[in-house]
Design a protein around this motif. Structure first.
Motif, PDB file in Angstrom:
ATOM      1  N   LEU A  85       0.853  -1.186   0.000  1.00 52.52           N
ATOM      2  CA  LEU A  85       0.000   0.000   0.000  1.00 52.52           C
ATOM      3  C   LEU A  85       0.889   1.236   0.000  1.00 52.52           C
ATOM      4  O   LEU A  85       1.771   1.378   0.856  1.00 52.52           O
ATOM      5  CB  LEU A  85      -0.912   0.008   1.229  1.00 52.52           C
ATOM      6  CG  LEU A  85      -1.808  -1.228   1.416  1.00 52.52           C
ATOM      7  CD1 LEU A  85      -2.542  -1.135   2.752  1.00 52.52           C
ATOM      8  CD2 LEU A  85      -2.786  -1.349   0.268  1.00 52.52           C
ATOM      9  N   LYS A  86       0.652   2.128  -0.943  1.00 48.21           N
ATOM     10  CA  LYS A  86       1.483   3.324  -1.069  1.00 48.21           C
ATOM     11  C   LYS A  86       0.674   4.562  -0.687  1.00 48.21           C
ATOM     12  O   LYS A  86      -0.444   4.746  -1.166  1.00 48.21           O
ATOM     13  CB  LYS A  86       2.019   3.442  -2.495  1.00 48.21           C
ATOM     14  CG  LYS A  86       2.957   2.306  -2.890  1.00 48.21           C
ATOM     15  CD  LYS A  86       3.548   2.507  -4.273  1.00 48.21           C
ATOM     16  CE  LYS A  86       4.501   1.368  -4.616  1.00 48.21           C
ATOM     17  NZ  LYS A  86       5.714   1.394  -3.774  1.00 48.21           N
ATOM     18  N   ASP A  87       1.251   5.353   0.170  1.00 50.24           N
ATOM     19  CA  ASP A  87       0.628   6.612   0.604  1.00 50.24           C
ATOM     20  C   ASP A  87       1.442   7.764   0.017  1.00 50.24           C
ATOM     21  O   ASP A  87       2.487   8.146   0.557  1.00 50.24           O
ATOM     22  CB  ASP A  87       0.618   6.698   2.131  1.00 50.24           C
ATOM     23  CG  ASP A  87      -0.153   7.902   2.642  1.00 50.24           C
ATOM     24  OD1 ASP A  87      -0.374   8.843   1.844  1.00 50.24           O
ATOM     25  OD2 ASP A  87      -0.528   7.910   3.821  1.00 50.24           O
ATOM     26  N   PRO A  88       0.985   8.313  -1.123  1.00 55.21           N
ATOM     27  CA  PRO A  88       1.774   9.369  -1.771  1.00 55.21           C
ATOM     28  C   PRO A  88       1.899  10.635  -0.926  1.00 55.21           C
ATOM     29  O   PRO A  88       2.883  11.365  -1.035  1.00 55.21           O
ATOM     30  CB  PRO A  88       0.997   9.641  -3.062  1.00 55.21           C
ATOM     31  CG  PRO A  88      -0.386   9.145  -2.806  1.00 55.21           C
ATOM     32  CD  PRO A  88      -0.252   8.019  -1.845  1.00 55.21           C
ATOM     33  N   LYS A  89       0.917  10.902  -0.077  1.00 54.60           N
ATOM     34  CA  LYS A  89       0.972  12.113   0.744  1.00 54.60           C
ATOM     35  C   LYS A  89       2.055  11.998   1.806  1.00 54.60           C
ATOM     36  O   LYS A  89       2.831  12.925   2.026  1.00 54.60           O
ATOM     37  CB  LYS A  89      -0.396  12.363   1.397  1.00 54.60           C
ATOM     38  CG  LYS A  89      -1.494  12.724   0.403  1.00 54.60           C
ATOM     39  CD  LYS A  89      -2.800  13.032   1.114  1.00 54.60           C
ATOM     40  CE  LYS A  89      -3.893  13.423   0.109  1.00 54.60           C
ATOM     41  NZ  LYS A  89      -5.175  13.718   0.798  1.00 54.60           N
ATOM     42  N   ARG A  90       2.092  10.863   2.472  1.00 57.85           N
ATOM     43  CA  ARG A  90       3.096  10.651   3.522  1.00 57.85           C
ATOM     44  C   ARG A  90       4.405  10.114   2.966  1.00 57.85           C
ATOM     45  O   ARG A  90       5.438  10.147   3.633  1.00 57.85           O
ATOM     46  CB  ARG A  90       2.558   9.674   4.574  1.00 57.85           C
ATOM     47  CG  ARG A  90       1.349  10.177   5.340  1.00 57.85           C
ATOM     48  CD  ARG A  90       0.770   9.078   6.215  1.00 57.85           C
ATOM     49  NE  ARG A  90       1.782   8.517   7.108  1.00 57.85           N
ATOM     50  CZ  ARG A  90       1.682   7.338   7.692  1.00 57.85           C
ATOM     51  NH1 ARG A  90       0.621   6.578   7.453  1.00 57.85           N
ATOM     52  NH2 ARG A  90       2.633   6.907   8.500  1.00 57.85           N
ATOM     53  N   GLY A  91       4.339   9.575   1.725  1.00 58.23           N
ATOM     54  CA  GLY A  91       5.535   8.996   1.133  1.00 58.23           C
ATOM     55  C   GLY A  91       5.977   7.733   1.834  1.00 58.23           C
ATOM     56  O   GLY A  91       7.176   7.462   1.957  1.00 58.23           O
TER      57      GLY A  91
END
Length: 570
Positions: A193-199
């Protein structure tokens, strides 16, 4: 679990639906960057003989049994070309064809990364389907052929990352509703799972709580051990397997499988849908696939485990002795009661029932009238196989490809039995191979039997999916079994059939129909293990020394004194 620094420390437990963004990662970079320690003597993996000498000494024209593969070094594919496909070998002049190049490109598209490092391959990259379901996850069993392809191509780091991350997931607390799964359970799959906001990248694992039917995978731990041994064999790197984390992971899997209970057989009791056949198909009980993988993982564990140091004895100090005891019992049981050839079929046909006492011949009280009509025509005079399941008053006479191929590779099958399995495939080519290798099971079930066994499963209709469907991924197992038994013509013929269709059809998950002529009605395109299975088959055929990764020599001490028909003779 022991802390990565060497000191004792508890492994953090995390619910299986949570992520590991902030959990202790075994210090993954430390393990990946550590230079491997190569122990040639323990591996017995180097051999100065040429491949030509191997062919002359290990194979004859009819089907001599290759018994020197274990001592051969599997070099990991050597040099690679700039496109990422295996470069030509000066010894074999391996020239990648267009289909091979296409397959490598497709395999690399399926790679998924975790924190910048490749971690595995997702099940399928099918842009034509709107329904993702769980095909965007990394499945343990699905990744095995991908891992072997990367190992054979000299790219072991991907496999190392996978082994370490799945080992980390094993340490999570695993619950389904209010029930806690055993410590040794490995996940069926996981998703990045990738969280682009938190990186931040996180992992979410599935131990069966999200699977159809909520069945935990019995085979994931076995495949993990088998793959760890393949990595060790391919690279000569003992360091990974000897880390406290891997040693504990192996022991947890073994302890879960070897736990004492009410069993009267050495085989493992399993629920339906707990393996590659992950839907209701009547494989509950003691399915051949699980027993063969169990046997192979026991043998691999015995090679990978280090003896417990003096002064550190505990409940695990007898694990190796327990493994040896189980191996002897399991090999005798499988070779005695699961094996079927023409003569044994005739014996079962004449069985008396309701026998009481330890002298009973019909030990499982199998009713002769339960023998299906198709079997009498299917069984050739030469040939045999391990039946699908044996339990009290029940014998599943269906042929299951994966279990029989793994039985050959693990040397659960004796050399004579292995040759007989290959004889059966040759004699019943149209039934078991058809126009697309390989039937996952034979024959299909239909009518009232289909209603009762599958619960009217709309996906497992006659000659479809797990109910007699043809699965291209199995070609790597067939090829490995062919190389081990010296029956290379079978492998070449099967690969030729696959090459004629796979690329044109978009690398489907499975094919339907009695001959496997039609792309499966619900088959995903660009199925990763169909792609990887083809690549592994091609590379093994070009360089049979790769077989050493996934084959084990026969252990003479486990051979029971059995009398069988002339169909065992190759």
């Amino acid at each position: 679990m022991e802390a990565p620094g060497g000191g004792a420390g508890p492994m953090p437990t995390t619910p299986s639906h949570a992520s590991i963004a902030d959990s202790d990662d075994f210090d993954l970079s430390r393990l990946l960057n550590h230079r491997p320690r190569i122990n040639v003597e323990r591996q017995r993996s180097f051999d100065d003989r040429s491949l030509g000498d191997l062919h002359l000494s290990a194979m004859d024209s009819r089907g001599g049994y290759m018994d020197s593969y274990e001592s051969m070094y599997s070099p990991g594919g050597g040099l690679r070309s700039l496109t990422g496909t295996p470069a030509s070998s000066t010894r074999l002049s391996f020239e990648p064809q267009l289909l091979v190049a296409e397959a490598w490109e497709a395999l690399r598209r399926s790679l998924v990364c975790f924190r910048g490092e490749p971690l595995g391959t997702i099940a399928a990259v099918d842009s034509s389907s709107d329904e993702v379901l769980n095909y965007d996850q990394v499945f343990v069993r699905d990744f095995v052929p991908s891992a072997l392809a990367f190992l054979m191509n000299g790219e072991p780091d991907i496999v190392k990352n996978f082994l370490l991350k799945t080992l980390l997931l094993q340490g999570w607390e695993k619950r389904i509703d209010r029930f806690k799964l055993g410590e040794g359970a490995m996940p069926a799959s996981f998703k990045v799972l990738k969280d682009p906001k938190r990186g931040v990248d996180t992992l979410a694992a599935d131990f069966g709580e999200s699977a159809i039917g909520r069945v935990a995978p019995a085979d994931s731990g076995f495949w993990w051990i088998i793959l760890l041994r393949a990595y060790t064999k391919s690279t000569g790197d003992l360091t990974l397997a000897e880390t406290p984390e891997c040693q504990k992971g192996i022991r947890l899997i073994m302890n879960q499988c070897l736990a004492e209970g009410f069993d009267t057989f050495p085989t493992l009791l399993c629920a339906d849908g707990c393996c590659m056949i992950d839907r209701r198909m009547g494989v509950y009980g003691y399915p051949i696939e699980i027993q063969a993988l169990f046997f192979m993982s026991l043998r691999c564990a015995l090679l990978l485990l280090k003896p417990v140091a003096e002064g550190n004895s505990g409940k695990d100090d007898d694990i190796m002795e327990r493994i040896v005891t189980r191996l002897h019992a399991l090999s005798y049981h499988m070779r005695s009661y699961f094996w079927l050839d023409f003569q044994q079929l005739n014996v079962i046909y004449r069985f008396k029932t309701e026998e009481y006492s330890h002298t009973a011949v019909n030990k499982f009280n199998v009713i002769p009238e339960s023998i299906p009509d198709w079997l009498f025509d299917f069984m050739p005079s030469r040939g045999g196989y391990f039946v699908g399941n044996v339990s009290p008053a029940r014998m599943d006479f269906r042929w299951f490809a994966l279990g029989n191929c793994v039985a050959i590779l693990a040397s659960l099958a004796t050399p004579e039995q292995a040759g007989a399995i290959m004889d059966l495939i040759e004699e019943r080519w149209e039934d078991l191979i058809g126009e697309m290798p390989l039937k996952i099971c034979y024959p299909t079930i239909e009518g009232h039997e289909w209603q009762n066994v599958t619960g009217c499963d709309p996906k497992n209709t006659r000659w479809s999916y797990h109910n007699g469907g043809s699965w291209p991924v199995l070609i790597w197992l067939l090829t490995a079994a062919c190389i081990k038994t010296g029956r290379l013509k079978i492998a070449r013929r099967a690969i030729d059939l696959a090459e004629a269709r796979l690329g044109k059809d978009g690398w489907p998950e499975y094919y339907d129909g009695k001959l496997g002529r039609y792309v499966g009605k619900q088959a995903r395109k660009h199925q990763t293990w169909s792609i990887a299975g083809y690549l592994v088959a091609k590379m093994m055929l070009e360089d049979p020394s790769h077989l050493g990764m996934i084959s084990l020599e026969e252990d003479k001490a486990m051979n029971p004194v059995l009398k069988r028909s002339a169909s065992w003779t190759v």
